[in-house]
Design an enzyme around this catalytic site. Structure first.
Site, PDB file in Angstrom:
ATOM      1  N   GLU A  49       0.794  -1.224   0.000  1.00  0.00           N
ATOM      2  CA  GLU A  49       0.000   0.000   0.000  1.00  0.00           C
ATOM      3  C   GLU A  49       0.833   1.284   0.000  1.00  0.00           C
ATOM      4  O   GLU A  49       0.373   2.315  -0.477  1.00  0.00           O
ATOM      5  CB  GLU A  49      -0.938   0.014   1.226  1.00  0.00           C
TER       6      GLU A  49
ATOM      7  N   SER B 111     -51.906 -21.720  40.149  1.00  0.00           N
ATOM      8  CA  SER B 111     -51.582 -22.336  41.444  1.00  0.00           C
ATOM      9  C   SER B 111     -50.100 -22.339  41.773  1.00  0.00           C
ATOM     10  O   SER B 111     -49.721 -22.662  42.903  1.00  0.00           O
ATOM     11  CB  SER B 111     -52.104 -23.773  41.482  1.00  0.00           C
TER      12      SER B 111
END
Length: 773
Positions: free
Chosen positions: A96, A402
């Site tokens: 690069e 319950s």
């Protein structure tokens, strides 16, 4: 004449040259002005680049294994330059920006080379950008190819080089670059392509990552074209390797080794790390994010929305309490259609939005947490509901039926010594106590689920068979205020309505509201010596430097005494062994719990515990689009068992330990008094010390049988690996007969009924002295 003409032409040429000079100077001035304007319009660049980058949050399971990540827009994990191997750094410099360590932000030679190439090709394909320029473009500018952007890019690159070192620029660059589908930075690229951290990649792998930077789409190794012919990206990788060798960054030996490495195989090996697991664990992660956002908000005085955004984009590491294997298994079990066969469902299509498909029905939720509060698995729904879907485990506020009875009725009554496990109460809707309740509550008195009445039964049996009449009568004795207080202040149920304080049906029958995670938390008290543990989803959060930002420890408090907890524990084990939850029996592993079905059959529950975990299962309708559904608790218990068998896989059998404040007494199954050696049916019952019976059986005359030594009750020790069946080691500790199997015998024996009736009357008149019952 000719001379005059010559002089005239010369004057014209001079004027033309002067005009051209003026034009050139004006053009130059205009150009300089334009450049100055372009430069002045360039954005300010914050040199704290890494601090301003968004990065992924990573999640780890209870054992520290990475399981998933989450990000907003850019999937990135920042690493320091020290963590990035030199061969990767040099791979980027080689391909690069060869003169990176020599220039001051721009490379004049490269710029003119790019200009010449662009003129030749009549395009703007070549950019000539240095690493510093690329960093500026990625961080502060756009990807637009224009001369304006290029001028700003060069200007800012020079400015950046004056403020940052080459190492700082390279570090920032390697953390910002785009390297694949939602992959930013070399750390995330290393994980995405090679399933490893960046510090572990080879020279060949480093060359590949640097190679694809130019165009990750073209060089994507997973595209159909490149899978068929990998030479496209392999050729580019070899160029990078050659550049590294030519620039002296790798030796001949390293170069040849890298060329011979099987890169295609490395790219296509199975991935085990974070990348694509979020959806697999989204129920847990989303619940954890909610909890962490609140904690961040509280600690740093942030709005919860801002705290959530900070978490998701701040590069944090979150250590969850989740058992990843159990989370996966629990979802698999909850999705299994076999558990829902026989449940009728009707959908009202008019209640759905346009083009909306109904959710799978019935819906279901599951929560598993250890008794100290660490959530191990949470499933917010069944079917492919997707991320962000409504979570029935945390946000599903339903009637618990319950399953509320142990919390609202039985535990408060035992704690207050209003009843004992052997107290006899008449299962009837027409006796004096039932009429008293009807008069007090405008005619209200419940039926049992089967609309049958069994006559005098013990408290143990009433809970075992989930008899509504018994729960209503116990609630009447203990008082609605006490019951409400236990739910709110002892068991910390946050969704109980204030009006429930005046509604016996809400407290005795569960016509109040609770979520599965609340119920799982409340039941920890029965498994953990009366200590309730609030659920937590994570243990710590670290920032990207490894500093601890949040640390979470379970919040615990005493809800009930350890004596009450043990007796409730034994009663609820009986529900599993002989009552409504036999389908939840885990064999040798002690298990207790309570079923729950709402009166309209829209909700079915089972909430239970072992020495290790509590687990709440809810099944019911998904929402108002369900016109009709009929679910019962019997559908929840097999799911509970399947999940808990997975949760306990490999764990040793452990028993609950009887506290010193609990005494065991051998009781006659007929008279419910201390048994003699001639009593034909007897069992061991547990009592808070001082509430045990003191009268000897007067139905079967004989000397009193001594209370068995505690060491003979086979309660075992914590960590005991005895594999004998749990039914022989817990619950009633039967000496002759299960007390709950003697109910019919009792009801068929007139003498025993008389005795029971006398005991019942005594109980009503002496609530504070249950030892006389």
């Amino acid at each position: 004449m000719a001379r005059k003409k010559k002089k005239g032409n010369s004057k014209i040429y001079k004027n033309i040259l002067l005009v051209l000079l003026v034009i050139v100077l004006l053009s130059a001035a205009a150009t300089i002005g334009a450049v100055i304007k372009i430069v002045s319009d360039a954005p300010e660049i914050d040199v704290n680049i890494l601090d301003n980058l968004k990065q992924s949050v990573e999640f780890y399971d209870k054992d520290g294994n990475p399981i998933a990540n989450l990000h907003t827009g850019e999937n990135r994990k920042i690493v320091s330059l020290k963590q990035i191997p030199k061969h990767l750094q040099y791979a980027y410099v080689s391909i690069e920006d060869e003169r990176f360590f020599k220039h001051h932000g721009i490379d004049i030679k490269r710029i003119f080379g790019a200009m010449f190439a662009n003129i030749k090709s009549r395009s703007k394909a070549q950019g000539g950008s240095t690493i510093t320029q690329q960093l500026v473009r990625n961080y502060a500018l756009t990807q637009e190819k224009s001369y304006v952007r290029k001028i700003q890019e060069m200007y800012l690159a020079v400015q950046l080089e004056r403020k940052l070192s080459k190492d700082q620029i390279l570090e920032a660059y390697l953390n910002t670059i785009y390297l694949g589908p939602n992959v930013y930075g070399v750390q995330q690229a290393s994980r995405y392509y090679f399933d490893k951290d960046v510090e572990d990649i080879t020279i060949a792998e480093a060359a590949f990552i640097a190679a694809i930077t130019q165009n990750p789409g073209i060089y994507n190794p997973y595209s159909k074209k490149n899978k068929e012919n990998p030479d496209n990206y392999l050729g580019r990788q070899r160029i990078v390797l050659k550049k590294m060798y030519e620039n002296g960054y790798i030796s001949e030996q390293e170069y040849q080794k890298a060329l011979s490495e099987d890169l295609v195989a490395a790219l296509n090996k199975p991935k085990t790390r974070l990348s694509n697991n979020y959806m697999k664990y989204h129920w847990f992660i989303e619940a954890a994010i909610d909890e962490i956002a609140k904690d961040l908000s509280d600690k740093f005085k942030l709005d919860e929305k801002d705290a959530r955004q900070k978490l998701i984009s701040g590069g944090y590491k979150v250590y969850l309490t989740m058992d990843a294997r159990l989370q996966e298994k629990a979802q698999e079990i909850l999705n299994d259609e076999r558990f829902y066969k026989g449940i009728p469902v009707k959908i009202d299509q008019t209640k759905l939005k346009e083009n909306e498909s109904p959710k799978p029905n019935p819906q279901a939720a599951a929560v598993v947490m250890d008794i100290n509060g660490e959530v191990r698995a949470i499933i917010g729904g069944r079917g492919n509901l997707g991320a962000g879907a409504f979570n029935y485990a945390t946000d599903g506020i339903r009637h618990p039926g319950s399953s509320i009875k142990p919390l609202a009725v039985y535990a408060p009554a035992i704690e207050k010594q209003v009843i004992t496990a052997s107290t006899v109460i008449n299962d009837s809707d027409s006796d004096e106590e039932a009429n008293e309740i009807k008069n007090k509550y405008r005619g209200w008195f419940p039926d049992n689920y089967d609309r049958r009445f069994r006559g005098p039964v013990t408290v143990r049996y009433g809970l075992q068979e989930s008899l509504n009449t018994i729960a209503a009568k116990i609630l009447n004795r203990v008082g609605l205020d006490t019951s409400y207080n236990y739910l709110i202040n002892k068991f910390d149920l946050a969704n109980i309505d204030k009006k429930d304080k005046y509604m016996p049906a809400a407290l005795a029958l569960g016509q109040t509201l609770a979520s599965p995670i609340e119920m799982a938390s409340a039941y920890t008290a029965f498994a953990n010596n009366g200590i309730i543990s609030h659920p937590i989803f994570y243990t710590k959060v670290e920032d990207r430097t490894g500093s601890i930002v949040l640390e979470k420890k379970p919040i615990q408090k005493r809800a009930i005494s350890e004596e009450t907890a043990f007796i409730m524990n034994q009663l609820m084990q009986n529900v599993v062994k002989a009552g409504t939850a036999q389908a939840a029996n885990l064999g040798a592993m002690p298990a207790g719990g309570k079923t729950g079905t709402t009166s309209n059959n829209e909700d079915g529950w089972f909430v239970g515990f072992t020495p290790y975990y509590t687990c709440a299962i809810w099944i019911g309708k998904s929402g108002p689009e369900v016109k009709y559904i009929s679910v019962k608790s019997k559908f929840a218990t097999p799911i509970w068992k399947a999940i808990m068998l997975e949760a306990h896989r490999g764990l040793p059998i452990k028993q609950f330990i009887k506290p010193e404040g609990v005494v065991a007494a051998t009781i006659c199954s007929h008279s419910r008094k201390l048994a003699t050696d001639t009593c034909p049916s007897k069992y061991v019952e547990y009592f808070i010390s001082g509430t045990e019976p003191i009268e000897t059986c007067d139905v079967h005359s004989a000397p009193v049988v001594p209370v068995p030594d505690e060491n003979t009750t086979q309660e075992g020790n914590e960590g005991n690996t005895n594999n004998s069946d749990v039914n022989n080691t817990t619950g009633n500790n039967q000496t002759t007969e299960d007390p709950n199997n003697t109910q019919n015998t009792q009801q068929n024996n007139s003498n025993s009924q008389t005795t029971s009736g006398q005991q019942n009357n005594s109980t009503q008149s002496q609530n504070k002295n249950p030892s006389n019952r």
